[in-house]
Design an enzyme around this catalytic site. Structure first.
Site, PDB file in Angstrom:
ATOM      1  N   PHE A 246       0.803  -1.224   0.000  1.00  0.00           N
ATOM      2  CA  PHE A 246       0.000   0.000   0.000  1.00  0.00           C
ATOM      3  C   PHE A 246       0.838   1.277   0.000  1.00  0.00           C
ATOM      4  O   PHE A 246       0.371   2.332   0.397  1.00  0.00           O
ATOM      5  CB  PHE A 246      -0.969   0.025   1.194  1.00  0.00           C
ATOM      6  CG  PHE A 246      -1.743  -1.244   1.380  1.00  0.00           C
ATOM      7  CD1 PHE A 246      -2.633  -1.670   0.413  1.00  0.00           C
ATOM      8  CD2 PHE A 246      -1.576  -2.019   2.511  1.00  0.00           C
ATOM      9  CE1 PHE A 246      -3.342  -2.849   0.564  1.00  0.00           C
ATOM     10  CE2 PHE A 246      -2.277  -3.197   2.686  1.00  0.00           C
ATOM     11  CZ  PHE A 246      -3.170  -3.614   1.707  1.00  0.00           C
ATOM     12  N   ARG A 328       0.857  15.746  -5.781  1.00  0.00           N
ATOM     13  CA  ARG A 328      -0.302  15.005  -6.297  1.00  0.00           C
ATOM     14  C   ARG A 328      -1.587  15.426  -5.601  1.00  0.00           C
ATOM     15  O   ARG A 328      -2.666  15.370  -6.194  1.00  0.00           O
ATOM     16  CB  ARG A 328      -0.080  13.496  -6.175  1.00  0.00           C
ATOM     17  CG  ARG A 328      -1.122  12.682  -6.926  1.00  0.00           C
ATOM     18  CD  ARG A 328      -0.822  11.198  -6.881  1.00  0.00           C
ATOM     19  NE  ARG A 328       0.134  10.769  -7.872  1.00  0.00           N
ATOM     20  CZ  ARG A 328      -0.195  10.235  -9.044  1.00  0.00           C
ATOM     21  NH1 ARG A 328      -1.465  10.097  -9.379  1.00  0.00           N
ATOM     22  NH2 ARG A 328       0.742   9.841  -9.890  1.00  0.00           N
ATOM     23  N   ARG A 360      -1.389   4.379  -0.739  1.00  0.00           N
ATOM     24  CA  ARG A 360      -2.332   4.184  -1.845  1.00  0.00           C
ATOM     25  C   ARG A 360      -3.069   5.479  -2.215  1.00  0.00           C
ATOM     26  O   ARG A 360      -3.847   6.010  -1.442  1.00  0.00           O
ATOM     27  CB  ARG A 360      -3.336   3.111  -1.448  1.00  0.00           C
ATOM     28  CG  ARG A 360      -4.169   2.552  -2.580  1.00  0.00           C
ATOM     29  CD  ARG A 360      -5.012   1.420  -2.070  1.00  0.00           C
ATOM     30  NE  ARG A 360      -5.603   0.642  -3.150  1.00  0.00           N
ATOM     31  CZ  ARG A 360      -6.214  -0.535  -2.973  1.00  0.00           C
ATOM     32  NH1 ARG A 360      -6.286  -1.058  -1.765  1.00  0.00           N
ATOM     33  NH2 ARG A 360      -6.734  -1.179  -3.998  1.00  0.00           N
ATOM     34  N   PHE A 362      -1.317   8.256  -2.936  1.00  0.00           N
ATOM     35  CA  PHE A 362      -0.138   9.120  -2.971  1.00  0.00           C
ATOM     36  C   PHE A 362      -0.482  10.607  -2.924  1.00  0.00           C
ATOM     37  O   PHE A 362       0.036  11.415  -3.666  1.00  0.00           O
ATOM     38  CB  PHE A 362       0.642   8.800  -4.260  1.00  0.00           C
ATOM     39  CG  PHE A 362       2.118   9.106  -4.179  1.00  0.00           C
ATOM     40  CD1 PHE A 362       2.974   8.267  -3.514  1.00  0.00           C
ATOM     41  CD2 PHE A 362       2.638  10.225  -4.794  1.00  0.00           C
ATOM     42  CE1 PHE A 362       4.339   8.532  -3.459  1.00  0.00           C
ATOM     43  CE2 PHE A 362       3.999  10.514  -4.738  1.00  0.00           C
ATOM     44  CZ  PHE A 362       4.841   9.659  -4.069  1.00  0.00           C
ATOM     45  N   THR A 460       4.291  11.146 -11.235  1.00  0.00           N
ATOM     46  CA  THR A 460       4.483  12.567 -11.529  1.00  0.00           C
ATOM     47  C   THR A 460       5.960  12.895 -11.743  1.00  0.00           C
ATOM     48  O   THR A 460       6.277  13.908 -12.364  1.00  0.00           O
ATOM     49  CB  THR A 460       3.898  13.439 -10.406  1.00  0.00           C
ATOM     50  OG1 THR A 460       4.425  13.003  -9.147  1.00  0.00           O
ATOM     51  CG2 THR A 460       2.378  13.311 -10.381  1.00  0.00           C
ATOM     52  N   ALA A 529       1.819   4.058  -7.872  1.00  0.00           N
ATOM     53  CA  ALA A 529       1.138   4.970  -8.797  1.00  0.00           C
ATOM     54  C   ALA A 529       0.177   4.241  -9.727  1.00  0.00           C
ATOM     55  O   ALA A 529      -0.105   4.703 -10.830  1.00  0.00           O
ATOM     56  CB  ALA A 529       2.150   5.780  -9.607  1.00  0.00           C
ATOM     57  N   GLU A 731      -5.146   2.403  -7.305  1.00  0.00           N
ATOM     58  CA  GLU A 731      -5.416   3.539  -6.424  1.00  0.00           C
ATOM     59  C   GLU A 731      -6.794   4.186  -6.594  1.00  0.00           C
ATOM     60  O   GLU A 731      -7.414   4.576  -5.593  1.00  0.00           O
ATOM     61  CB  GLU A 731      -4.329   4.604  -6.616  1.00  0.00           C
ATOM     62  CG  GLU A 731      -2.963   4.151  -6.155  1.00  0.00           C
ATOM     63  CD  GLU A 731      -1.869   5.143  -6.511  1.00  0.00           C
ATOM     64  OE1 GLU A 731      -1.056   5.452  -5.641  1.00  0.00           O
ATOM     65  OE2 GLU A 731      -1.839   5.608  -7.674  1.00  0.00           O
TER      66      GLU A 731
END
Length: 782
Positions: A246, A328, A360, A362, A460, A529, A731
């Site tokens: 996770f 994010r 999870r 992020f 990202t 991700a 996610e």
């Protein structure tokens, strides 16, 4: 000798376990019977030693003295390691900021920070010896809660991000309606079933092999190499499976692997380290909790005209991945909504707590919660159904499809998803029935909410969007597959095997995936991700196609037919007007010295990102979904029950519908737990009080919705040529838990006739729900 026969009618034939077929997880039977081998189940070489960590007892302080003499004399102790025993670089920072020592030398910066390690003949001996340490500190002022931080001039662990489009302040100032507020959003412990563990076996010269429960084998390899002061080629990391991750095993595994490796090389014996659950929860990072400030301007119909967000996160004492996580969060402060003007900033705050890390989503879920709070504020201010406000502000046509980070939304399907779920869940009729029930029910109140999700897919950090794979075809037609992704129960290995089986058109049981190892596929990205299948599936497909192309060239040349007349059919190959079994073609190719092995590679196209400008295309595509949740609350106690949940989720063309449904169901439950029951509490000394199952409440089987309907949007396919036009599924479903928070909020709002926004902080524990009910009762009577 190659078997040949005439072509039969094979239009209905299919391989077993190909792409699109629901297959049970390849290790499911092992998971439930206990046959699955995790690191702590591995046979230990003779002479294996065990390490344990000694933790700091103050949140912030200078180490004045460290007397470890009694530790060294303790029964079974072989060695005690401190910062002086790190032979290479004493730093585990994943971002290279040199702010996260393996073991600190002069200062401790959170209560529970590992400051030494004991190596003994048994784990119990090492654990008990740790408590004999005598350490003297000069205690320094400590920042524990984000509320203690001066947000006008905070100390930050990394550079913040700012996103702007249009003039948000002007749009808000000139709007007919304006609202300003703040939300406290809690963190979350990963609570993986298998805790952190590292098992190092020394080799000759500089070599060491480390079995690590990690989502990022290449990073662990590099961190261990740095700590040992050796080249990366001397360190091999192997991961067969994890008992959950996770995000908690993306960077947090570094420490345990490094300690095990340092001890193994120092003592020339195998060393294993596995902390207790209490120490694991205390010493490892968690989901970032946020303090979200927002201001919104809107018109009489509920159209949002401008928003201003500040996302302040408790990051802990070191940067870890906080920069990318808080980035994010900003990337998702829009969720599915178009903001004509927007200003959003992140504030990654330094605190004297454990360094928070990946989890999870992020940071994306935290961003979406902020967006949904704004929607809720607008709805209650205007006396409208929050779903009406949501739909009114959805991304739409060419003048309403640009995000705050200036990426154009080209694949928007949220209108259709929400419309379908609204009908299938009977939202309108149920909402009317709930209003009638609440009007006549004095104690128990019910609530309902339908919330959408738009989740960006890609790392990202652009350079992480790459993957490698290695495929061997053996002379009996069986296939060996290795890729850079890691298996943590999500079924990644099975999906990638299905991709390879589909390419060769062979039954799934002919494909074997072996443990992830840095010795086979180098320089891999973390399995995170939601990109595991996207990246590794494409890399494996690339490798399989290289071999397939060689086989086509060989067969066409040998049999004198055009290449387009060499066709792979289920478990055989058609060459002109003949068919031969797949294994026979492989044997013949081997005899002709055709290479039957290939290294595959894939990098995600189109993406780019300029962080300084706050503009670019950080995401390859978006995954969408919607959830409708209904709850009932007891206004005398604040307790609640999730009565029903309906989810419609977009996975594109599913590679494995069975696995995808499981990810959606599990993600939802985990998201619901984050926003309802999982509360992290530190006392004013910086001690984590919720450090075990007895004090930290994850959802139980009894907490699942009484009615739980999950459906895939089977009409959807990825507009981008991702692996078999599928979409990521790890996610995005986590965010569906937001619907439960808003259903609880809806139930609380009924106490004041839906005229006041409850402003529930999360997690919405029964205590918080009860306080919100009392607050709204008071507001109603004023």
């Amino acid at each position: 000798m190659m078997t040949k026969h005439l072509v039969p009618d094979t239009t209905a034939a299919k391989i077993r376990g190909g792409v699109g077929e629901g297959q049970v997880h390849d290790s499911a039977h092992k998971h439930v019977t206990g046959e699955a081998i995790y690191i702590d189940d591995m046979a230990e070489p003779a002479g294996t030693l065990h390490a344990y960590l000694g933790l700091s007892t103050v949140a912030h302080g200078k180490i004045l003295s460290m007397d470890l003499s009694e530790v060294e004399k303790a029964p079974g102790v072989v060695a005690v390691l401190t910062a002086r025993d790190v032979p290479g670089v004493n730093d585990l920072s994943p971002t290279g900021l040199n702010d996260e020592p393996v073991l600190p030398e002069d200062y401790v910066q959170f209560l529970g920070q590992p400051i030494f390690a004991v190596v003994a003949e048994t784990r119990e001996q090492a654990r008990r010896a740790c408590h004999k340490a005598k350490i003297e500190y000069e205690e320094l002022p400590a920042l524990i809660e984000p509320g203690q931080v001066d947000l006008t001039n905070p100390r930050l662990v990394t550079k913040p991000l700012k996103l702007t489009r249009g003039d948000a302040q002007q749009a808000i100032a000139s709007a007919p309606h304006r609202i300003k507020g703040q939300m406290n959003l809690g963190g979350q412990d990963h609570f993986y079933l298998e805790g952190q563990i590292g098992f190092a076996i020394p080799g000759e010269d500089m070599d060491v092999t480390v079995y690590s429960s990690t989502q990022h084998p290449s990073e662990v390899q590099h961190m261990v190499a740095h700590a040992l002061g050796v080249p990366s080629h001397a360190v091999t990391i192997e991961v067969r499976r994890m008992g959950g991750g996770f995000g908690g095993k993306e960077t947090q595994a570094n420490l345990f692997a490094a300690i095990a490796a340092i001890a193994a090389k120092k003592l020339n014996r195998a060393v294993k380290i596995r902390p207790d659950r209490d120490d694991d929860m205390t010493a490892t990072g968690k989901r970032h909790d946020f303090l979200i400030d927002y201001e919104v301007g809107f018109d009489d119909d509920g159209n949002i005209l401008g928003v201003d967000f500040s996302y302040a996160a408790r990051c802990g004492y070191a940067a870890d991945l906080s920069g990318a996580v808080t980035d994010r969060a900003l990337f998702h402060c829009d969720n599915t909504y178009f903001y004509p003007a927007v200003h959003a900033v992140s504030k990654p705050l330094y605190t004297n707590t454990v360094s928070n890390t990946a989890f999870r989503g992020f940071g994306g879920p935290q961003g979406i919660v902020g967006a949904e709070r704004v929607i809720e504020e607008v709805a209650y201010a205007l006396g409208k159904d929050p779903l009406e406000i949501r739909k009114r502000n959805f991304y739409g046509t060419s003048d309403r499809n640009v995000t705050p980070y200036h990426q154009t939304v080209e694949d928007n399907i949220i209108d259709r998803l929400v419309a379908e779920l609204e009908v299938e869940a009977g939202y309108k009729a149920r909402r009317e029935e709930i209003a009638r029930f609440n009007a006549s029910s004095r104690i128990v109140k019910r609530g309902i909410a339908l919330t959408p999700v738009k989740f960006g897919i890609s790392f990202t950090a652009t350079h992480f969007n790459q993957a490698g794979a290695l495929v061997h075809v053996y002379t009996d037609g069986s296939v060996h597959l290795n890729h850079g992704g890691t298996e943590m129960g999500q079924g990644l290995n099975l999906k990638v095997a299905q991709v390879v089986a589909e390419e060769f058109q062979i039954d799934l049981e002919q494909v074997k995936i072996t443990a992830t190892t840095t010795g086979k596929v180098p320089n891999t990205s973390a399995t995170a991700a939601s990109s595991g299948s996207d990246l590794n599936g494409m890399a494996a497909q690339n490798a399989a196609r290289q071999i397939k192309d060689r086989l086509i060239d060989f067969a066409a040349d040998k049999h004198g037919v055009p290449k387009d007349q060499v066709v792979f059919l289920p478990n055989r190959v058609r060459i002109g007007n003949q068919e031969i079994p797949f294994a026979d073609l492989i044997r013949e190719a081997y005899m002709a010295r055709i290479q039957l092995s290939a290294a595959g590679f894939y990098k995600t196209p189109k993406i780019h990102w300029d962080r300084d400008k706050g503009q670019g295309r950080p995401f390859y595509y978006f995954a969408y979904g919607a959830a409708c949740s209904e709850v009932s609350i007891d206004t005398l106690t604040g307790e609640y029950v999730v009565e029903r949940v309906d989810i419609l989720h977009d996975v594109g063309r599913s590679i494995n519908p069975a696995l995808d449904r499981g990810q959606i169901e599990g993600g939802f439950i985990q998201g619901m737990g984050w926003l309802t029951t999982e509360e992290l509490v530190w006392d004013n000394k910086g001690r984590l009080r919720t450090h075990a199952p007895s004090t930290y409440k994850i959802p139980l089987a009894s907490d699942r919705p009484k009615i739980f309907n999950v459906k895939l949007a089977d009409w959807s396919e990825n507009v981008e040529p991702a692996i078999h036009r599928s979409k990521a599924v790890g996610e995005p479903p986590f965010v569906h838990g937001v619907s439960v928070l808003h259903a609880i909020s809806d139930a609380v709002a009924s106490v004041a006739d839906y005229k006041v926004c409850p402003r529930l902080d999360a997690p919405a524990t029964p205590e918080r729900v009860l306080m919100a009910v009392e607050r709204l009762k008071t507001a109603k009577n004023l």
